[in-house]
Design a protein around this motif. Structure first.
Motif, PDB file in Angstrom:
ATOM      1  N   ARG A   2       1.075  -1.121   0.074  1.00 37.39           N
ATOM      2  CA  ARG A   2       0.109   0.183  -0.016  1.00 37.39           C
ATOM      3  C   ARG A   2       1.096   0.831  -0.275  1.00 37.39           C
ATOM      4  O   ARG A   2       2.186   1.356   0.658  1.00 37.39           O
ATOM      5  CB  ARG A   2      -0.842   0.024   0.795  1.00 37.39           C
ATOM      6  N   ASP A   3       0.857   2.203  -0.667  1.00 42.66           N
ATOM      7  CA  ASP A   3       1.637   3.548  -0.601  1.00 42.66           C
ATOM      8  C   ASP A   3       0.085   4.447   0.509  1.00 42.66           C
ATOM      9  O   ASP A   3      -0.848   4.602   0.011  1.00 42.66           O
ATOM     10  CB  ASP A   3       1.451   4.074  -1.876  1.00 42.66           C
ATOM     11  N   ILE A   4       0.801   4.406   1.746  1.00 47.27           N
ATOM     12  CA  ILE A   4       0.727   5.222   2.755  1.00 47.27           C
ATOM     13  C   ILE A   4       0.633   6.671   2.434  1.00 47.27           C
ATOM     14  O   ILE A   4       1.775   6.907   2.131  1.00 47.27           O
ATOM     15  CB  ILE A   4       1.209   4.805   4.428  1.00 47.27           C
ATOM     16  N   ASP A  12      -4.348   5.283   2.712  1.00 44.57           N
ATOM     17  CA  ASP A  12      -3.621   4.853   1.856  1.00 44.57           C
ATOM     18  C   ASP A  12      -3.949   5.621   0.435  1.00 44.57           C
ATOM     19  O   ASP A  12      -4.874   6.381   0.625  1.00 44.57           O
ATOM     20  CB  ASP A  12      -3.677   3.478   1.386  1.00 44.57           C
ATOM     21  N   ARG A  13      -3.084   5.268  -0.839  1.00 44.60           N
ATOM     22  CA  ARG A  13      -3.980   5.933  -2.156  1.00 44.60           C
ATOM     23  C   ARG A  13      -4.901   6.029  -2.075  1.00 44.60           C
ATOM     24  O   ARG A  13      -5.815   6.402  -2.783  1.00 44.60           O
ATOM     25  CB  ARG A  13      -2.521   6.221  -2.983  1.00 44.60           C
TER      26      ARG A  13
END
Length: 73
Positions: A2-4, A12-13
């Motif tokens: 996940r892109d936090i 996340d994004r």
């Protein structure tokens, strides 16, 4: 992975993108309301603004028209 975006609230994004594309969140205030992001330390504000700058133009034309029953002329 996940892109936090917001470490304080663990947003996340994908969650930010869903708020923009599904709930038509177009401001930092709306992102805060729908996701809880940027309600802690505030370090993620520039990242969220960058996401808004890139994603909002994609949804602006798709925003549903007003469903008002009254006709203004």
């Amino acid at each position: 992975m996940r892109d936090i975006v917001c470490n304080c609230q663990m947003v996340d994004r994908e969650t930010i993108d869903k708020a923009i594309h599904e709930k038509y969140a177009t401001t930092i205030e709306e992102i805060r309301r729908y996701t809880g992001a940027n309600t802690g330390c505030g370090k993620c504000m520039s990242y969220i603004n960058t996401i808004l700058d890139s994603e909002v133009p994609k949804v602006a034309p798709k925003k549903p028209a007003s469903t008002s029953k009254f006709k203004l002329w």
